[in-house]
Scaffold this active site. Sequence first.
Site, PDB file in Angstrom:
ATOM      1  N   ASN A 171       0.800  -1.235   0.000  1.00 30.48           N
ATOM      2  CA  ASN A 171       0.000   0.000   0.000  1.00 30.48           C
ATOM      3  C   ASN A 171       0.830   1.282   0.000  1.00 30.48           C
ATOM      4  OD1 ASN A 171       0.815  -0.313   2.628  1.00 30.48           O
ATOM      5  ND2 ASN A 171      -1.128   0.303   3.530  1.00 30.48           N
ATOM      6  N   GLU A 266       5.858  -3.828  11.695  1.00 37.59           N
ATOM      7  CA  GLU A 266       4.683  -2.969  11.694  1.00 37.59           C
ATOM      8  C   GLU A 266       3.601  -3.758  10.975  1.00 37.59           C
ATOM      9  OE1 GLU A 266       3.274   1.015   9.762  1.00 37.59           O
ATOM     10  OE2 GLU A 266       5.424   0.736   9.658  1.00 37.59           O
ATOM     11  N   CYS A 300      -3.085   0.585   7.068  1.00 32.96           N
ATOM     12  CA  CYS A 300      -3.095  -0.079   8.367  1.00 32.96           C
ATOM     13  C   CYS A 300      -3.750   0.833   9.384  1.00 32.96           C
ATOM     14  CB  CYS A 300      -1.677  -0.431   8.784  1.00 32.96           C
ATOM     15  SG  CYS A 300      -0.649   1.005   8.880  1.00 32.96           S
TER      16      CYS A 300
HETATM   17  N1  LIG Z   1       1.075  -1.569  10.315  1.00 32.33           N
HETATM   18  C1  LIG Z   1       1.283  -1.060   9.117  1.00 32.33           C
HETATM   19  O1  LIG Z   1       1.881   0.001   8.955  1.00 32.33           O
HETATM   20  C2  LIG Z   1       0.816  -1.745   7.901  1.00 32.33           C
HETATM   21  C3  LIG Z   1       0.260  -2.988   7.928  1.00 32.33           C
HETATM   22  N2  LIG Z   1      -0.153  -3.565   6.778  1.00 32.33           N
HETATM   23  C4  LIG Z   1      -0.774  -4.867   6.844  1.00 32.33           C
HETATM   24  O2  LIG Z   1      -0.337  -5.633   5.729  1.00 32.33           O
HETATM   25  C5  LIG Z   1      -1.389  -6.362   5.169  1.00 32.33           C
HETATM   26  C6  LIG Z   1      -1.545  -6.061   3.706  1.00 32.33           C
HETATM   27  O3  LIG Z   1      -0.316  -5.788   3.075  1.00 32.33           O
HETATM   28  P1  LIG Z   1       0.401  -6.907   2.217  1.00 32.33           P
HETATM   29  O4  LIG Z   1       1.444  -6.257   1.376  1.00 32.33           O
HETATM   30  O5  LIG Z   1      -0.611  -7.735   1.527  1.00 32.33           O
HETATM   31  O6  LIG Z   1       1.071  -7.747   3.397  1.00 32.33           O
HETATM   32  P2  LIG Z   1       1.924  -9.083   3.301  1.00 32.33           P
HETATM   33  O7  LIG Z   1       2.289  -9.416   4.696  1.00 32.33           O
HETATM   34  O8  LIG Z   1       1.262 -10.089   2.476  1.00 32.33           O
HETATM   35  O9  LIG Z   1       3.220  -8.640   2.483  1.00 32.33           O
HETATM   36  C7  LIG Z   1       4.117  -7.681   2.977  1.00 32.33           C
HETATM   37  C8  LIG Z   1       5.460  -7.905   2.355  1.00 32.33           C
HETATM   38  O10 LIG Z   1       5.979  -9.171   2.763  1.00 32.33           O
HETATM   39  C9  LIG Z   1       6.400  -9.908   1.626  1.00 32.33           C
HETATM   40  N3  LIG Z   1       6.312 -11.324   1.929  1.00 32.33           N
HETATM   41  C10 LIG Z   1       5.326 -12.202   1.665  1.00 32.33           C
HETATM   42  N4  LIG Z   1       5.644 -13.417   2.145  1.00 32.33           N
HETATM   43  C11 LIG Z   1       6.861 -13.315   2.720  1.00 32.33           C
HETATM   44  C12 LIG Z   1       7.722 -14.207   3.398  1.00 32.33           C
HETATM   45  N5  LIG Z   1       7.406 -15.481   3.601  1.00 32.33           N
HETATM   46  N6  LIG Z   1       8.885 -13.739   3.872  1.00 32.33           N
HETATM   47  C13 LIG Z   1       9.241 -12.457   3.696  1.00 32.33           C
HETATM   48  N7  LIG Z   1       8.471 -11.563   3.055  1.00 32.33           N
HETATM   49  C14 LIG Z   1       7.284 -11.982   2.584  1.00 32.33           C
HETATM   50  C15 LIG Z   1       5.470  -9.429   0.530  1.00 32.33           C
HETATM   51  O11 LIG Z   1       6.000  -9.728  -0.744  1.00 32.33           O
HETATM   52  P3  LIG Z   1       5.021 -10.156  -1.955  1.00 32.33           P
HETATM   53  O12 LIG Z   1       4.222  -8.958  -2.268  1.00 32.33           O
HETATM   54  O13 LIG Z   1       5.955 -10.549  -3.011  1.00 32.33           O
HETATM   55  O14 LIG Z   1       4.182 -11.290  -1.434  1.00 32.33           O
HETATM   56  C16 LIG Z   1       5.449  -7.943   0.830  1.00 32.33           C
HETATM   57  O15 LIG Z   1       6.635  -7.334   0.371  1.00 32.33           O
HETATM   58  C17 LIG Z   1      -2.586  -5.990   5.989  1.00 32.33           C
HETATM   59  O16 LIG Z   1      -2.780  -6.972   6.967  1.00 32.33           O
HETATM   60  C18 LIG Z   1      -2.202  -4.713   6.679  1.00 32.33           C
HETATM   61  O17 LIG Z   1      -2.788  -4.452   7.883  1.00 32.33           O
HETATM   62  C19 LIG Z   1      -0.026  -2.950   5.589  1.00 32.33           C
HETATM   63  C20 LIG Z   1       0.513  -1.719   5.517  1.00 32.33           C
HETATM   64  C21 LIG Z   1       0.978  -1.033   6.680  1.00 32.33           C
HETATM   65  O1  LIG Z   2       0.937   1.428   5.793  1.00 31.81           O
HETATM   66  C1  LIG Z   2       0.036   2.090   6.252  1.00 31.81           C
HETATM   67  O2  LIG Z   2      -1.124   1.836   6.043  1.00 31.81           O
HETATM   68  C2  LIG Z   2       0.514   3.257   6.962  1.00 31.81           C
HETATM   69  O3  LIG Z   2       1.671   3.095   7.606  1.00 31.81           O
HETATM   70  C3  LIG Z   2      -0.426   4.301   7.227  1.00 31.81           C
HETATM   71  O4  LIG Z   2       0.119   5.488   6.855  1.00 31.81           O
HETATM   72  P1  LIG Z   2      -0.856   6.747   6.788  1.00 31.81           P
HETATM   73  O5  LIG Z   2      -1.541   6.823   8.103  1.00 31.81           O
HETATM   74  O6  LIG Z   2       0.060   7.884   6.531  1.00 31.81           O
HETATM   75  O7  LIG Z   2      -1.799   6.478   5.661  1.00 31.81           O
END
Ligand SMILES: NC(=O)C1=CN([C@@H]2O[C@H](COP(=O)(O)OP(=O)(O)OC[C@H]3O[C@@H](n4cnc5c(N)ncnc54)[C@H](OP(=O)(O)O)[C@@H]3O)[C@@H](O)[C@H]2O)C=CC1
Ligand SMILES: O=C(O)[C@H](O)COP(=O)(O)O
Length: 498
Positions: A171, A266, A300
């Site tokens: 994202n 995170e 998130c």
């Molecule tokens: N707290 C926060 O700031 C945030 C939390 N999120 C959370 O992330 C989720 C959605 O994001 P999403 O990108 O789909 O999350 P994922 O956990 O699916 O993926 C995050 C990253 O991890 C990589 N990845 C996948 N599998 C592995 C593995 N086994 N080992 C190491 N890396 C791996 C992905 O690569 P690839 O794309 O190639 O699979 C991607 O780069 C939601 O649950 C959301 O809440 C999202 C943004 C911010």
């Molecule tokens: O990955 C996310 O979703 C964020 O860390 C949130 O960032 P924002 O609050 O600036 O949208």
Amino acid sequence: MAGNGVFAEIYDGEAEVYKYYAEGEWRKSSSAKSVSIINPTTRKTHFKVQACTQEEVNKVMDAAKVAQKAWARTPLWKRAELLHKAAAILKDHKAPIAHCLVKEIAKPAKDAVTEVVRSGDLVSYTAEEGVRILGEGKLLVSDSFPGNERSKYCLSSKIPLGVVLAIPPFNYPVNLAVSKIAPALIAGNALVLKPPTQGAVAALHMIHCFHLAGFPKGLISCVTGKGSEIGDFLTMHPGVNCISFTGGDTGIAISKKAGMIPLQMELGGKDACIVLEDADLDLVAANIVKGGFSYSGQRCTAVKVVLIMDSVADEVVEKVKSKMGKLTVGPPEDDCDITPVVTESSANFIEGLVMDAKEKGATFCQEYRREGNLIWPLLLDHVRPDMRIAWEEPFGPVLPIIRIHSVEEGIHHCNASNFGLQGCVFTSDINKAIMISDAMETGTVQINSAPARGPDHFPFQGLKDSGIGSQGITNSINMMVKVKSTVINLPAPSYTMG
Ligand SMILES: NC(=O)C1=CN([C@@H]2O[C@H](COP(=O)(O)OP(=O)(O)OC[C@H]3O[C@@H](n4cnc5c(N)ncnc54)[C@H](OP(=O)(O)O)[C@@H]3O)[C@@H](O)[C@H]2O)C=CC1
Ligand SMILES: O=C(O)[C@H](O)COP(=O)(O)O
């Protein structure tokens, strides 16, 4: 445009695949395999990236180790200078990078530009903050501890960890990458980036801006491939000295497998918005819509459950519905507010939550509508704790409302979640707000505003399954260093002016 002009060298035009970045060069993988990036709007392949091999990861790690030693001997002001240069180049090329974000993750056009500009600002601020906090050490004298004379002087300073592995989510593939890259580099570390598959091409363009700035060969690398295929090899690699990860539950699995290295995690959230009777209800409605539906809820920090006092719920629901009616729905190129969610499986997951709520009797404030990955914004009223949507994170434009009859009920629901990222409370009574903030088990509580990570120098952390450690520029720099002490032992106690 993407892959053109200064970015031409990152693209293999013949095979139509973007290259990966290792040892200061753009390379094709020996795997001769690629990974497709599906445009969420058209649901067709838009870009392709290299599927890097384990051998290529090994080489990148070896090069990073060597480059880091030289980088740690580079004066802090010079590291900062290069980061400022990269930030300027990044901002100069915001248009092609934003274009990638539109095509890869369906980020609305204006928000895509904002992400790149915010990233440039983050890199510059990190350079400045690094100069401030890494330029300072500490001197301790021994006679402050019982039983000691003043015969020992302890000098401590912050030194690099080594090689930092950065894994951001889809994202914010640029912003959440630089929020790891810049602190790692200013602190004297080398950096290996594994970008998310959706968003990888935007990340490769961003990395090229660092390349153009002139960072030493091998210090920064970017290996592409599916996380499910190369993820474990990367996160368990003996050459990695620190992992900074943002994403979903994958982070929990990584934390169980990683060795004795610092982790910055995170992860997901179920950010609650608690609304009291004395709140400014127009402010509440505006923040529920902004917090719940910006980037179609794929943040998130999105508001993911509204816990509202029953006596004001009808009025707020009406105000929110009226504002939601003004949200535009359509392609990111048209800068619509609601755009297709990132993948078909994500859309299916969201639909599963909606159907579960329907079967269990939630009130639909709008008709449920979906075309491909595009889901129209939906408010679900009278949600009850037995519904999945009360607890699970849709990461989409669907927002549940739970009506509460006491503040305690709201706090209880918030704290019963396995997540603890952010939360918010709306009230005109600051004393109540502070007490509710204290009671909420989340890393941050916003008073009278929706949750948000920024400004990017604020601490940002999740409790429970929402994370390990704290981010924000200063905290990230401090997380990517260790403390080294040198103790001077005098032959006899020495007291100045004594
Ligand atoms: N707290 C926060 O700031 C945030 C939390 N999120 C959370 O992330 C989720 C959605 O994001 P999403 O990108 O789909 O999350 P994922 O956990 O699916 O993926 C995050 C990253 O991890 C990589 N990845 C996948 N599998 C592995 C593995 N086994 N080992 C190491 N890396 C791996 C992905 O690569 P690839 O794309 O190639 O699979 C991607 O780069 C939601 O649950 C959301 O809440 C999202 C943004 C911010
Ligand atoms: O990955 C996310 O979703 C964020 O860390 C949130 O960032 P924002 O609050 O600036 O949208």
